[in-house]
Each structure stands twice: as structure tokens, then as C-alpha cells.
Design a protein around this motif. Structure first.
Motif, short mmCIF file in Angstrom:
data_model
loop_
_atom_site.label_atom_id
_atom_site.label_comp_id
_atom_site.label_asym_id
_atom_site.label_seq_id
_atom_site.Cartn_x
_atom_site.Cartn_y
_atom_site.Cartn_z
N GLN A 31 -10.43 -3.84 -3.12
CA GLN A 31 -9.52 -4.72 -2.31
C GLN A 31 -9.49 -4.75 -0.95
O GLN A 31 -8.75 -4.99 0.00
N ALA A 32 -10.28 -3.64 -0.42
CA ALA A 32 -10.27 -3.07 0.75
C ALA A 32 -11.75 -3.19 1.65
O ALA A 32 -12.89 -3.18 1.13
N HIS A 33 -11.84 -3.55 2.94
CA HIS A 33 -12.90 -3.56 3.91
C HIS A 33 -12.70 -2.15 4.39
O HIS A 33 -11.60 -1.88 5.02
N TYR A 34 -13.98 -1.38 4.52
CA TYR A 34 -13.86 -0.10 5.28
C TYR A 34 -14.95 -0.28 6.55
O TYR A 34 -16.09 -0.43 6.35
N ALA A 40 -10.06 4.71 1.07
CA ALA A 40 -11.10 3.66 0.62
C ALA A 40 -12.01 4.26 -0.66
O ALA A 40 -12.67 3.63 -1.12
N LEU A 95 -2.71 0.20 -4.21
CA LEU A 95 -2.41 -0.87 -3.63
C LEU A 95 -1.69 -1.68 -4.78
O LEU A 95 -2.17 -2.02 -5.73
N LEU A 119 -6.91 -5.23 2.29
CA LEU A 119 -6.69 -4.34 3.03
C LEU A 119 -7.89 -4.05 3.98
O LEU A 119 -9.00 -4.07 3.57
N TRP A 120 -7.64 -3.97 5.19
CA TRP A 120 -8.72 -3.40 6.33
C TRP A 120 -8.44 -2.18 6.58
O TRP A 120 -7.47 -1.72 7.02
N LEU A 121 -9.50 -1.19 6.44
CA LEU A 121 -9.27 0.14 6.94
C LEU A 121 -10.49 0.26 8.06
O LEU A 121 -11.83 0.21 7.76
N LEU A 156 0.86 -1.10 0.01
CA LEU A 156 -0.06 0.03 0.04
C LEU A 156 0.98 1.36 0.06
O LEU A 156 1.46 1.33 0.95
N ARG A 200 -10.58 -9.54 2.02
CA ARG A 200 -9.92 -8.39 1.23
C ARG A 200 -8.75 -8.14 1.97
O ARG A 200 -8.49 -8.00 3.08
#
Length: 221
Positions: free
Chosen positions: A89-92, A65, A77, A167-169, A19, A165
């Protein structure tokens, strides 16, 4: 606006994911809140975003995000799914839990698992497994709307697990959680990093990620 400082302990690198945030600027309500934000994370690493209320922690997560347009800079990413953009590719996870009150906990998680879990190489968990991880298996058939605040938060955290996913935000992920639930989620975050995932979390308190780097945003005002 003071410049942020980053402290990064030694961390083992697990994957080819990276990232990259370079000179990011973001506005909120027509006012520039963040500028010149740069950092990078490799697979298996976590970053804690700290600082006083109003300094832009949530704004940073929303910008990464893709929920806020960037006023400058880039967030990307590298090494992820071919052709997929960063938000895919991210969870927010924000302050709202993002689950339907009228559906059962199981129905909510089954939906998100079917909707989001595509091409995840077997790293997604079943609904039952995810609920066991957060200690909510006994409430699988309860309507989400009748749960306590802590149980709702645990169900929302389980949503991260049913569709992998990388990436976790996470925006204050420990809100409303008791001590036991915090320990369970800390273990889930460590497992995610062990799978080569990345975590960027805005927080006022320790998350149980001893090897995480820290991005300290300056004072508000």
C-alpha cells in the motif's frame, strides 16, 4: 543516540487510515542505526523526517517500506485494503528513479500503471494526466534515458500518480528539481493528502507542506 523529537501542528483528519510506528529499531551494515522510533499519522497527514546526514532518515523509510528487516518494534497501516500488507500500500521513492532507460516515458508509466493500479477506486491518474501534473507532457515519447536529471526526477514523481497507493515514502523528493517543478510537486503532495493519503518524507528542505508534522532525528555519530 539522541531521542527524536516530534512537532505536530494542527491537521484535519480526512480518512480512517492510520500509520502506526511503535518502538521501531533498524540496522544498517550490521550496526543499529535507529531505535525507539514511534509516531502515528492519520489519513490526510504528512510527516517530514529531518536531521543530519547519516542519522538514519533513509533507513527509516526503507524499514517502513519493508526493504529492511526491523530489528525491533512494528510498522503497520491500519484501515487500508483488506489483506494487504503495508509495502503493498506504499510507494517508495528513493534516489534512484526506478524507470527503464530504453523505454519511453509513456511506456514506463503505462507499465507501472497497469502493474500497480488495482482496486484504487478511481484515484489513479492516466499517464497523460500524471505527466501534465509534473509538466512533462511534451516528453511522453522520449526515451527515459535521454532526459535531463530534472526531467528524470519529474517522470519518477509521475509514477506515484499513475497507481494510487495511500502511503508515499519519499527520500529527498526535490532532488534535481527547479523552482517551478518543486511547486508542481508540492501541489501534487497536497492533492494526495486531500484524497486521504499519507506522506512520510525525508528532507533537508521545506516541501511546501505547511501543516506537516516533523520528526527530528538526533545527531549522527
Amino acid at each position: 543516540m539522541s531521542e527524536p523529537s516530534v512537532h505536530r501542528p494542527h491537521a484535519e483528519r480526512h480518512a480512517n487510515l492510520r500509520l502506526k510506528v511503535e518502538n521501531l529499531a533498524a540496522a544498517r551494515g550490521g550496526r543499529l542505526v535507529l531505535r525507539g522510533i514511534s509516531f502515528s499519522l492519520s489519513g490526510g497527514e504528512a510527516l517530514l523526517v529531518t536531521g543530519p546526514n547519516g542519522v538514519g532518515k533513509s533507513t527509516l523509510l526503507r524499514a517502513i517500506a519493508g526493504l529492511l528487516p526491523l530489528a525491533g518494534g512494528v510498522a503497520a497501516l491500519e484501515g487500508g485494503a483488506p489483506g494487504a500488507e503495508l509495502p503493498q500500500q506504499a510507494h517508495y521513492l528513493a534516489h534512484a528513479d526506478g524507470l527503464k532507460a530504453a523505454l519511453t516515458v509513456r511506456e514506463n508509466l503505462d507499465f507501472w500503471g497497469r502493474y500497480l493500479a488495482r482496486g484504487t477506486e478511481g484515484r489513479s491518474r492516466s499517464t497523460k494526466e500524471a505527466l501534465d501534473v509534473v509538466g512533462l507532457g511534451h516528453a511522453a515519447e522520449a526515451p527515459f534515458g535521454v532526459l535531463s536529471a530534472g526531467q528524470k526526477r519529474r517522470a519518477a514523481l509521475a509514477r506515484l500518480l499513475v497507481a494510487f497507493r495511500p502511503l508515499w515514502l519519499l527520500d529527498e523528493p526535490l532532488t534535481a528539481l527547479d523552482k517551478a517543478s518543486r511547486a508542481r510537486f508540492a501541489a501534487a503532495m497536497r492533492d494526495h493528502c486531500a484524497l486521504g493519503g499519507l506522506i512520510v518524507a525525508a528532507t533537508h528542505e521545506p516541501l511546501g507542506l505547511e501543516e506537516a508534522a516533523e520528526l527530528a532525528l538526533g545527531s549522527a555519530g
